[in-house]
Scaffold this motif. Structure first.
Motif, PDB file in Angstrom:
ATOM      1  N   GLU A 269       7.622  27.109 -18.306  1.00 32.62           N
ATOM      2  CA  GLU A 269       6.433  27.670 -17.682  1.00 32.62           C
ATOM      3  C   GLU A 269       6.109  26.885 -16.416  1.00 32.62           C
ATOM      4  N   LYS A 270       5.842  27.609 -15.350  1.00 30.63           N
ATOM      5  CA  LYS A 270       5.591  26.955 -14.073  1.00 30.63           C
ATOM      6  C   LYS A 270       4.104  26.663 -13.878  1.00 30.63           C
ATOM      7  N   LYS A 271       3.850  25.512 -13.326  1.00 26.31           N
ATOM      8  CA  LYS A 271       2.489  25.118 -13.015  1.00 26.31           C
ATOM      9  C   LYS A 271       2.422  24.757 -11.542  1.00 26.31           C
ATOM     10  N   TYR A 272       1.455  25.371 -10.829  1.00 30.24           N
ATOM     11  CA  TYR A 272       1.331  25.136  -9.395  1.00 30.24           C
ATOM     12  C   TYR A 272       0.232  24.103  -9.154  1.00 30.24           C
ATOM     13  N   ILE A 273       0.600  23.045  -8.453  1.00 25.50           N
ATOM     14  CA  ILE A 273      -0.331  21.949  -8.205  1.00 25.50           C
ATOM     15  C   ILE A 273      -0.496  21.758  -6.698  1.00 25.50           C
ATOM     16  N   PRO A 274      -1.727  21.939  -6.178  1.00 25.00           N
ATOM     17  CA  PRO A 274      -1.938  21.763  -4.730  1.00 25.00           C
ATOM     18  C   PRO A 274      -1.887  20.293  -4.342  1.00 25.00           C
ATOM     19  N   ALA A 275      -1.390  20.037  -3.132  1.00 24.44           N
ATOM     20  CA  ALA A 275      -1.338  18.672  -2.615  1.00 24.44           C
ATOM     21  C   ALA A 275      -2.752  18.166  -2.355  1.00 24.44           C
ATOM     22  N   GLU A 276      -2.905  16.855  -2.408  1.00 20.32           N
ATOM     23  CA  GLU A 276      -4.236  16.269  -2.199  1.00 20.32           C
ATOM     24  C   GLU A 276      -4.703  16.462  -0.755  1.00 20.32           C
ATOM     25  N   LYS A 277      -3.748  16.406   0.181  1.00 24.81           N
ATOM     26  CA  LYS A 277      -4.119  16.565   1.592  1.00 24.81           C
ATOM     27  C   LYS A 277      -4.315  18.034   1.912  1.00 24.81           C
ATOM     28  N   LYS A 278      -5.496  18.353   2.395  1.00 22.30           N
ATOM     29  CA  LYS A 278      -5.822  19.735   2.741  1.00 22.30           C
ATOM     30  C   LYS A 278      -6.136  19.832   4.230  1.00 22.30           C
ATOM     31  N   TYR A 279      -5.815  20.978   4.808  1.00 21.91           N
ATOM     32  CA  TYR A 279      -6.008  21.202   6.235  1.00 21.91           C
ATOM     33  C   TYR A 279      -7.088  22.270   6.447  1.00 21.91           C
ATOM     34  N   GLU A 280      -8.016  21.968   7.344  1.00 21.21           N
ATOM     35  CA  GLU A 280      -9.097  22.912   7.620  1.00 21.21           C
ATOM     36  C   GLU A 280      -8.595  24.026   8.532  1.00 21.21           C
ATOM     37  N   CYS A 281      -8.886  25.272   8.161  1.00 18.93           N
ATOM     38  CA  CYS A 281      -8.473  26.448   8.923  1.00 18.93           C
ATOM     39  C   CYS A 281      -9.645  27.425   8.989  1.00 18.93           C
ATOM     40  N   MET A 282      -9.372  28.597   9.534  1.00 13.24           N
ATOM     41  CA  MET A 282     -10.384  29.641   9.607  1.00 13.24           C
ATOM     42  C   MET A 282      -9.846  30.919   8.967  1.00 13.24           C
ATOM     43  N   ILE A 283     -10.654  31.527   8.091  1.00 13.78           N
ATOM     44  CA  ILE A 283     -10.303  32.844   7.542  1.00 13.78           C
ATOM     45  C   ILE A 283     -10.830  33.903   8.505  1.00 13.78           C
ATOM     46  N   THR A 284      -9.955  34.810   8.927  1.00 16.20           N
ATOM     47  CA  THR A 284     -10.366  35.854   9.874  1.00 16.20           C
ATOM     48  C   THR A 284     -10.614  37.197   9.186  1.00 16.20           C
ATOM     49  N   ASN A 285      -9.986  37.420   8.029  1.00 14.25           N
ATOM     50  CA  ASN A 285     -10.325  38.591   7.223  1.00 14.25           C
ATOM     51  C   ASN A 285      -9.952  38.326   5.773  1.00 14.25           C
ATOM     52  N   ILE A 286     -10.554  39.077   4.863  1.00 10.39           N
ATOM     53  CA  ILE A 286     -10.314  38.832   3.442  1.00 10.39           C
ATOM     54  C   ILE A 286     -10.540  40.117   2.644  1.00 10.39           C
ATOM     55  N   SER A 287      -9.821  40.247   1.539  1.00 12.93           N
ATOM     56  CA  SER A 287     -10.001  41.346   0.594  1.00 12.93           C
ATOM     57  C   SER A 287      -9.737  40.798  -0.800  1.00 12.93           C
ATOM     58  N   GLY A 288      -9.822  41.669  -1.784  1.00 18.22           N
ATOM     59  CA  GLY A 288      -9.536  41.230  -3.149  1.00 18.22           C
ATOM     60  C   GLY A 288      -8.073  40.947  -3.385  1.00 18.22           C
ATOM     61  N   GLY A 289      -7.215  41.350  -2.456  1.00 21.06           N
ATOM     62  CA  GLY A 289      -5.780  41.154  -2.638  1.00 21.06           C
ATOM     63  C   GLY A 289      -5.152  40.128  -1.731  1.00 21.06           C
ATOM     64  N   GLY A 290      -5.886  39.669  -0.715  1.00 25.06           N
ATOM     65  CA  GLY A 290      -5.299  38.696   0.200  1.00 25.06           C
ATOM     66  C   GLY A 290      -6.235  38.361   1.339  1.00 25.06           C
ATOM     67  N   CYS A 291      -5.725  37.613   2.302  1.00 26.92           N
ATOM     68  CA  CYS A 291      -6.546  37.206   3.437  1.00 26.92           C
ATOM     69  C   CYS A 291      -5.649  36.878   4.629  1.00 26.92           C
ATOM     70  N   CYS A 292      -6.270  36.661   5.761  1.00 25.85           N
ATOM     71  CA  CYS A 292      -5.558  36.207   6.953  1.00 25.85           C
ATOM     72  C   CYS A 292      -6.210  34.918   7.413  1.00 25.85           C
ATOM     73  N   ILE A 293      -5.386  33.920   7.640  1.00 26.56           N
ATOM     74  CA  ILE A 293      -5.883  32.593   8.020  1.00 26.56           C
ATOM     75  C   ILE A 293      -5.327  32.219   9.386  1.00 26.56           C
ATOM     76  N   SER A 294      -6.197  31.707  10.237  1.00 25.85           N
ATOM     77  CA  SER A 294      -5.807  31.243  11.565  1.00 25.85           C
ATOM     78  C   SER A 294      -5.710  29.725  11.531  1.00 25.85           C
ATOM     79  N   THR A 295      -4.561  29.204  11.965  1.00 21.73           N
ATOM     80  CA  THR A 295      -4.313  27.764  11.878  1.00 21.73           C
ATOM     81  C   THR A 295      -3.361  27.305  12.977  1.00 21.73           C
ATOM     82  N   THR A 296      -3.345  26.010  13.217  1.00 22.03           N
ATOM     83  CA  THR A 296      -2.393  25.444  14.185  1.00 22.03           C
ATOM     84  C   THR A 296      -1.047  25.144  13.519  1.00 22.03           C
TER      85      THR A 296
END
Length: 359
Positions: A269-296
């Motif tokens: 069974e697979k377990k997904y673990i996010p890294a401790e380091k997180k990067y700040e971005c901007m969400i430009t649109n979102i829905s119940g199925g996904g989103c679009c993120i603007s980042t460098t």
């Protein structure tokens, strides 16, 4: 030997046979009944076409038969049909067969149901959102347009380039001969600006939310005191683009993303673990199925990522796959189009509540 004879008696006797009279009478009765039914149905149809009958039907409350007719006409799923009847009966919604033509009259009941029934199961709330979006698509399809001549002034319109990127503009003027699209100074001076007589692909959303695509030819460019305009020919060959499974809204909010480490236990069974380091971005649109993120960050397609969203009552983390990465035309940013993976109904419902402004 004389072999002449009348089988069954004389012709007169045959005509007087009671069985034949019975058959003739039955045939006449059936014909009369069918004729009566025909005239009754014809008269009923004529009555149902009158404005008075239509108005009376539109004002009465929805009944179970109305919902069944609606479900069959628009191919609702069984659970959607059951829920539609549930909400129509609960709030006394007027005839759904007519109310669908004025979707704004129905929308408040969904918000009321959501806010007064939060103790319901997440599956029930999710079904409510799915049905609401289904009704929105039915309404949008019923108000479809056939030509760019019907696009109102200031409508948002997007030009699609061969590399998959797009630029957003607005309708400056719509005449019987052409469509004038207002473009920025930056685009007017850029190398991506199409040449005169070049064919270009566009997309736009109608007032009801239906998305369309069309190909048109650049006629020329004009400049006046208000700036630059791209003049394109009208199109009567509009293509309805496939609708998403959820309503999507444009926003401009901060979020955080992180890479993912995958661990597998003894049961595979697979377990997904996010890294401790997180990067700040901007969400430009979102829905119940996904989103679009603007980042460098130039993150490649097909990679999984962790997204930390700010919703009504706190921060929530979701996992998603980057299905498309596109470099923005300005500021050197990258737009990451993300599809959520195995998102919980609870979080999805919170996102949908945000999309519909129910928070």
């Amino acid at each position: 030997m004389n072999l002449d004879f009348q089988a069954g008696g004389s012709p007169l006797a045959a005509r007087m046979n009671p069985a034949i009279y019975t058959v003739l009478i039955i045939a006449l009765v059936i014909s009369a009944i069918l004729a009566a039914i025909f005239f009754i149905l014809k008269k009923r149809k004529k009555i149902e076409e009158t404005p008075e009958w239509q108005a009376a039907q539109a004002k009465r409350k929805t009944n179970r038969k109305d919902v069944a007719t609606f479900s069959e006409k628009y191919k609702l799923k069984p659970d959607e049909e059951v829920f539609l009847w549930k909400i129509c009966r609960k709030y006394g919604i007027t005839n759904i067969l007519f109310a669908i033509k004025d979707l704004k009259s129905i929308e408040p009941y969904f918000e009321k149901y959501y806010k007064s029934n939060k103790e319901n199961s997440q599956a029930d709330i999710n079904l409510m959102f799915r049905l609401k979006f289904r009704l929105e698509r039915i309404f949008a399809a019923s108000e479809s347009i056939s030509s760019t001549k019907l696009l109102p002034k200031n409508s948002k319109i997007s030009e699609i380039f061969p590399d998959g990127t797009k630029s957003d503009f607005f309708v400056y003027e719509n005449t019987k001969d052409y469509l004038s699209i207002k473009i920025t100074d930056e685009f007017f001076e850029s190398q991506k600006k199409p040449e005169n007589l070049e064919k270009v692909a566009f997309t736009f959303h109608s007032a009801t939310g239906m998305q369309y695509a069309f190909v048109s030819r650049i006629l020329r460019y004009e400049t006046d005191a208000n700036g630059h305009q791209m003049i394109v020919s009208h199109s009567n060959d509009l293509i309805t683009k496939q609708q998403r499974h959820f309503k999507r809204i444009n926003i401009n909010e901060k979020c955080k993303i992180a890479s993912i480490r995958i661990e597998t236990n003894k049961k595979n069974e697979k377990k997904y673990i996010p890294a401790e380091k997180k990067y700040e971005c901007m969400i430009t649109n979102i829905s119940g199925g996904g989103c679009c993120i603007s980042t460098t960050l130039p993150i490649k397609e097909s990679q999984m990522t962790y997204i930390e969203l700010s919703l009504a009552d706190g921060e929530y983390g979701v996992f998603g796959t980057i299905v498309k990465t596109r470099k923005s035309q300005t500021q050197g940013l990258f737009n990451l189009h993300i599809k959520f993976n195995n998102i919980s109904l609870e979080v999805q419902n919170k996102i949908l509540a945000k999309v519909y402004g129910y928070n």
